[in-house]
Design an enzyme around this catalytic site. Structure first.
Site, short mmCIF file in Angstrom:
data_model
loop_
_atom_site.label_atom_id
_atom_site.label_comp_id
_atom_site.label_asym_id
_atom_site.label_seq_id
_atom_site.Cartn_x
_atom_site.Cartn_y
_atom_site.Cartn_z
N GLU A 56 31.23 44.15 35.11
CA GLU A 56 30.07 44.11 36.00
C GLU A 56 29.02 45.15 35.59
OE1 GLU A 56 31.66 44.45 40.00
OE2 GLU A 56 32.05 42.30 39.96
N LYS B 202 31.90 35.45 49.60
CA LYS B 202 31.72 34.93 48.24
C LYS B 202 31.76 33.40 48.33
CE LYS B 202 34.15 38.60 45.66
NZ LYS B 202 35.50 39.02 45.23
C1 2PG Z 1 35.56 41.85 43.87
C2 2PG Z 1 34.79 41.08 42.81
C3 2PG Z 1 33.43 41.64 42.55
P1 2PG Z 1 36.01 39.52 41.14
O1 2PG Z 1 36.76 42.08 43.74
O2 2PG Z 1 34.98 42.20 44.90
O3 2PG Z 1 33.46 43.00 42.27
O4 2PG Z 1 35.54 40.97 41.64
O5 2PG Z 1 34.81 38.67 41.06
O6 2PG Z 1 36.67 39.76 39.80
O7 2PG Z 1 36.99 39.03 42.15
MG MG Z 2 36.92 42.96 45.84
#
Ligand code: 2PG
Ligand code: MG
Length: 419
Positions: free
Chosen positions: A207, A337
């Site tokens: 990231e 998300k």
């Molecule tokens: C999280 C995300 C973003 P990932 O854990 O919050 O930082 O990571 O997209 O790998 O799940």
């Molecule tokens: Mg997370």
């Protein structure tokens, strides 16, 4: 206005892995494209990301990670149902659910449903003559979210140079988003050069954060706090941690590799309480594993009242899991998300349900992202109050920050102050 053409195809995300894109053509000839992100520290309860491994469609050079099956599901199953349909996001998301009613879109793939759903949201905004943000909030001052921005990366995003996944900062006293961002850029620059002068070699993580090696979470927190202090920002910038503890939980134990220590659930609750009581931490994400519900509740009962306790893998943007978390007082905030959920309208519903139950919401990018900036529009248009996009490096990250900057100067706005 109707949908004239639906075209899905494979593109790359910021980790160089295949992901799904959809381009819709409307009857007025306008074209609307959306691309979906992808996680690395994914929760077991997320909607299903369909990849080609084991499907017979795998492209050799992508090592099973290609998404031709998801693409074919859009072009062959979804497209015929949408062509000629008018633009109505709720109705079209309903068609996507009918096409695959399995939980988590197991058959068609949540990457297929989300790409389509997002393209429909963008096209619908166009039909209504508005930007995506104004499609969701047509009038009144817009709420620019408070960002939490990654400085140090560990865990699955940085070759486990640190057990926890992220040390982030929250510029909670900034007067507006532009000032907030400038503070964080300065902290990040200082951290990179200070790391070097201490002989700590770093890699740039997934990231864009600094993958510095630290033995303990305390060391990492103290390092970032030192940068904040040297810039004269103590008391104005606080810490946020994403522990991402599911990644190091197994057989009832939390096992930290860099310090070589292992904790039972009860011991880890005490360890996390100790951490949040020692440092100026405003928000802690996934301090406990995704199904260790009892630890979450025990922690929330004893944690400082003002602390934000944020569920990511715990809730996976899933209404039923959020309902359980509200009933059991497992947390007081949810990470949102869209690709954990699989549809734009039902992601929005989860966010609204959180707000209705006094949970804070943080709209979040994934570690694998694209140059799309829809996340910024959703975070503002849905009045989330907070946003997490990773670091200030990488165009897939700055695409979102830059969209927030654009909206801040071009619309009537107020800056969210959750802390
Ligand atoms: C999280 C995300 C973003 P990932 O854990 O919050 O930082 O990571 O997209 O790998 O799940
Ligand atoms: Mg997370």
């Amino acid at each position: 206005m109707n949908i004239k053409k639906v075209l899905a195809y494979q593109v790359l995300d910021s980790r160089g892995r295949p992901t799904v894109a959809v381009t819709l053509t409307l009857s007025d000839g306008s074209i609307h494209t959306a691309r979906v992100p992808s996680g690395a520290s994914t929760g077991a309860h997320e909607a299903h990301e369909l990849r080609d491994v084991g499907t017979g469609r795998a492209e050799t050079f992508y090592g099973g990670k290609s998404v031709f099956s998801a693409v074919a599901n859009i072009n062959e199953i979804i497209a015929p149902k949408l062509i000629g349909h008018s633009l109505n996001p709720a109705a079209i998301d309903g068609i996507l659910v009918e096409a695959d009613p399995t939980p988590g879109h197991q058959k068609i793939g949540a990457n297929a449903t989300l790409a389509t759903s997002l393209a429909v949201a963008k096209a619908s905004a166009h039909v209504s003559g508005k930007s995506l943000v104004r499609f969701y909030q047509p009038t009144g001052p817009l709420l620019i979210p408070m960002p939490m921005i990654n400085i140090l990366s560990g865990g699955a995003h940085a070759n486990r140079s640190l057990d926890i996944q992220d040390v982030l900062v929250i510029p909670h006293a900034a007067k507006n988003f532009a000032e907030a961002l400038s503070w964080v850029v300065a902290i990040r620059e200082r951290a990179a050069s200070d790391g070097k002068s201490h002989g700590i070699t770093h890699l740039v993580a997934d990231e864009g954060g600094l993958g510095l090696s630290f033995k303990t979470t305390d060391d990492a927190c103290e390092f970032v706090l030192a940068q904040i202090e040297l810039l004269g920002l103590s008391g104005k910038v606080s810490l946020a941690l994403d522990i991402a503890s599911t990644q190091f939980y197994g057989d009832g134990k939390y096992s930290l590799t860099t310090s070589g220590t292992s904790y039972s659930s009860d011991q880890f609750v005490d360890e996390m309480l100790n951490l949040v009581n020692t440092y100026p931490i405003s928000s802690i994400e996934d301090p406990f594993a995704e199904d260790d519900w009892a630890a979450w509740t025990a922690f929330t009962k004893q944690a400082p009242e003002k602390l934000q306790i944020l569920g990511d893998d715990l809730f996976t943007t899933n209404l039923h899991r959020l309902e359980r978390g509200i009933a059991e007082v497992s947390a007081n905030a949810i990470l949102i998300k869209a690709n954990q959920n699989g549809l734009v309208t039902s992601t929005h519903r989860v966010l609204d349900h959180a707000h209705a139950n006094n949970f804070a919401t943080v709209v979040s990018a994934r570690s694998g992202e694209t140059e799309d900036s829809w996340l910024a529009d959703l975070a503002i248009g849905w009045r989330a109050g907070q946003i997490k996009v990773g670091s200030t490096h990488g165009s897939e990250r700055t695409a979102k920050w830059n969209r927030l900057l654009e909206i801040e100067v071009s619309e009537e706005t107020e800056f969210s102050k959750p802390f």
